[in-house]
Write a protein that holds these residues in place. Structure first.
Motif, mmCIF file in Angstrom:
data_model
loop_
_atom_site.group_PDB
_atom_site.id
_atom_site.type_symbol
_atom_site.label_atom_id
_atom_site.label_comp_id
_atom_site.label_asym_id
_atom_site.label_seq_id
_atom_site.Cartn_x
_atom_site.Cartn_y
_atom_site.Cartn_z
ATOM 1 N N ASP A 35 0.827 -1.211 0.000
ATOM 2 C CA ASP A 35 0.000 0.000 0.000
ATOM 3 C C ASP A 35 0.858 1.257 0.000
ATOM 4 N N ASP A 36 1.867 1.284 0.861
ATOM 5 C CA ASP A 36 2.722 2.471 0.973
ATOM 6 C C ASP A 36 3.548 2.700 -0.291
ATOM 7 N N MET A 37 4.110 1.630 -0.843
ATOM 8 C CA MET A 37 4.921 1.765 -2.057
ATOM 9 C C MET A 37 4.070 2.190 -3.238
ATOM 10 N N THR A 38 2.888 1.625 -3.345
ATOM 11 C CA THR A 38 2.002 1.980 -4.452
ATOM 12 C C THR A 38 1.641 3.456 -4.385
ATOM 13 N N ALA A 39 1.303 3.932 -3.206
ATOM 14 C CA ALA A 39 0.969 5.357 -3.048
ATOM 15 C C ALA A 39 2.172 6.226 -3.389
ATOM 16 N N PHE A 40 3.340 5.845 -2.897
ATOM 17 C CA PHE A 40 4.561 6.605 -3.158
ATOM 18 C C PHE A 40 4.890 6.625 -4.652
ATOM 19 N N LEU A 41 4.948 5.455 -5.281
ATOM 20 C CA LEU A 41 5.323 5.380 -6.693
ATOM 21 C C LEU A 41 4.312 6.084 -7.587
ATOM 22 N N SER A 42 3.046 6.057 -7.212
ATOM 23 C CA SER A 42 1.994 6.681 -8.019
ATOM 24 C C SER A 42 2.115 8.197 -8.069
ATOM 25 N N GLU A 43 2.842 8.776 -7.137
ATOM 26 C CA GLU A 43 3.044 10.231 -7.118
ATOM 27 C C GLU A 43 4.217 10.688 -7.997
ATOM 28 N N ILE A 44 5.001 9.762 -8.512
ATOM 29 C CA ILE A 44 6.162 10.122 -9.329
ATOM 30 C C ILE A 44 5.683 10.522 -10.718
ATOM 31 N N PRO A 45 6.116 11.684 -11.214
ATOM 32 C CA PRO A 45 5.693 12.127 -12.548
ATOM 33 C C PRO A 45 6.169 11.174 -13.652
ATOM 34 N N GLU A 46 5.316 10.935 -14.613
ATOM 35 C CA GLU A 46 5.614 10.020 -15.723
ATOM 36 C C GLU A 46 6.919 10.373 -16.438
ATOM 37 N N GLU A 47 7.225 11.648 -16.544
ATOM 38 C CA GLU A 47 8.436 12.055 -17.279
ATOM 39 C C GLU A 47 9.733 11.582 -16.617
ATOM 40 N N LEU A 48 9.664 11.153 -15.357
ATOM 41 C CA LEU A 48 10.856 10.616 -14.696
ATOM 42 C C LEU A 48 11.065 9.129 -14.986
ATOM 43 N N GLY A 49 10.114 8.490 -15.643
ATOM 44 C CA GLY A 49 10.185 7.052 -15.869
ATOM 45 C C GLY A 49 11.414 6.588 -16.620
ATOM 46 N N ASP A 50 11.860 7.352 -17.583
ATOM 47 C CA ASP A 50 13.023 6.964 -18.373
ATOM 48 C C ASP A 50 14.312 7.616 -17.872
ATOM 49 N N TYR A 51 14.238 8.238 -16.704
ATOM 50 C CA TYR A 51 15.411 8.900 -16.116
ATOM 51 C C TYR A 51 16.343 7.875 -15.484
ATOM 52 N N GLN A 158 12.243 -2.699 -0.264
ATOM 53 C CA GLN A 158 12.623 -1.523 0.534
ATOM 54 C C GLN A 158 13.964 -0.957 0.080
ATOM 55 N N HIS A 159 14.908 -1.826 -0.216
ATOM 56 C CA HIS A 159 16.221 -1.402 -0.714
ATOM 57 C C HIS A 159 16.070 -0.530 -1.963
ATOM 58 N N HIS A 160 15.257 -0.992 -2.897
ATOM 59 C CA HIS A 160 15.079 -0.215 -4.135
ATOM 60 C C HIS A 160 14.223 1.026 -3.907
ATOM 61 N N TRP A 161 13.271 0.960 -2.994
ATOM 62 C CA TRP A 161 12.493 2.150 -2.650
ATOM 63 C C TRP A 161 13.436 3.207 -2.096
ATOM 64 N N ASN A 162 14.320 2.816 -1.194
ATOM 65 C CA ASN A 162 15.302 3.766 -0.661
ATOM 66 C C ASN A 162 16.173 4.334 -1.773
ATOM 67 N N GLY A 163 16.569 3.481 -2.724
ATOM 68 C CA GLY A 163 17.373 3.943 -3.851
ATOM 69 C C GLY A 163 16.636 4.917 -4.751
ATOM 70 N N ILE A 164 15.347 4.685 -4.926
ATOM 71 C CA ILE A 164 14.542 5.623 -5.730
ATOM 72 C C ILE A 164 14.535 6.993 -5.063
ATOM 73 N N VAL A 165 14.324 7.003 -3.771
ATOM 74 C CA VAL A 165 14.303 8.278 -3.030
ATOM 75 C C VAL A 165 15.655 8.989 -3.141
ATOM 76 N N SER A 166 16.730 8.258 -2.905
ATOM 77 C CA SER A 166 18.037 8.915 -2.847
ATOM 78 C C SER A 166 18.672 9.192 -4.203
ATOM 79 N N ASN A 167 18.323 8.418 -5.225
ATOM 80 C CA ASN A 167 18.985 8.585 -6.517
ATOM 81 C C ASN A 167 18.126 9.164 -7.632
ATOM 82 N N TYR A 168 16.843 8.969 -7.576
ATOM 83 C CA TYR A 168 15.964 9.384 -8.675
ATOM 84 C C TYR A 168 15.131 10.618 -8.354
ATOM 85 N N LEU A 169 14.948 10.913 -7.092
ATOM 86 C CA LEU A 169 14.043 12.007 -6.719
ATOM 87 C C LEU A 169 14.746 13.121 -5.985
ATOM 88 N N LYS A 170 16.038 13.285 -6.216
ATOM 89 C CA LYS A 170 16.771 14.361 -5.541
ATOM 90 C C LYS A 170 16.310 15.718 -6.036
#
Length: 170
Positions: A35-51, A158-170
């Motif tokens: 539930d938490d990951m789905t809510a979090f990932l759903s807020e990421i803008p589509e244009e970041l998908g290929d980043y 969780q490892h990859h969720w943390n990586g998304i936060v620290s590497n993709y959403l700075k």
């Protein structure tokens, strides 16, 4: 099933994943994480998908696709070991898997939904297992218990969720 797996229930390279998960009822934790990951990932803008944050690193879409691949592989291992399989299961190297897939034609929404479906299948299966089945062990890249595989599922995500936060959403 409550209780963190013991160190002898998994190989040392999985320790980092197991330690990302609290001592808990793992089925409840996996459901809340979904539930938490789905809510979090759903807020990421589509244009970041290929980043990709650096040359040679996966795109955000590839990371999410990889989480789903891993979910299915670990769930398969979890199922067959819970059923008593004693044959050595094949290894899994993420890099060759990722070299053969192209997620650029998919939306983030499609990849998130794929993860949701994979995790729901895992949750359904885990919910049907007895305490005895959760403690069974088999061999998949070393000895591992069903309980440890459930923790590894959660820790890997969780490892990859943390990586998304620290590497993709700075």
């Amino acid at each position: 099933m409550n209780g963190r797996p013991l160190a002898e229930e998994y190989e040392g390279y999985n320790k980092a994943y197991v330690e990302l998960v609290p001592d808990c009822n793992i089925k409840d934790y996996l459901g809340k994480q979904l539930d938490d990951m789905t809510a979090f990932l759903s807020e990421i803008p589509e244009e970041l998908g290929d980043y990709s944050y650096a040359p040679g690193k996966w795109t955000l879409k590839e990371v999410i696709g990889h989480i789903s691949d891993n979910e299915r592989i670990m769930s398969y291992r979890l199922l067959v070991i819970a059923r008593g399989e004693q044959q050595v299961l094949p290894g899994y190297d993420q890099d060759p898997y990722m070299a053969t897939v192209d997620y650029s034609g998919n939306t983030l929404g499609q990849l998130i939904e794929d993860f949701v479906l994979a995790r729901r299948a895992s949750l359904s299966m885990i919910g049907l297992l007895s305490e005895e089945a959760m403690l069974r062990t088999g061999t998949a890249n070393g000895r591992v218990s069903v309980r440890a595989l459930a923790y590894i599922l959660a820790g890997h995500a969780q490892h990859h969720w943390n990586g998304i936060v620290s590497n993709y959403l700075k």
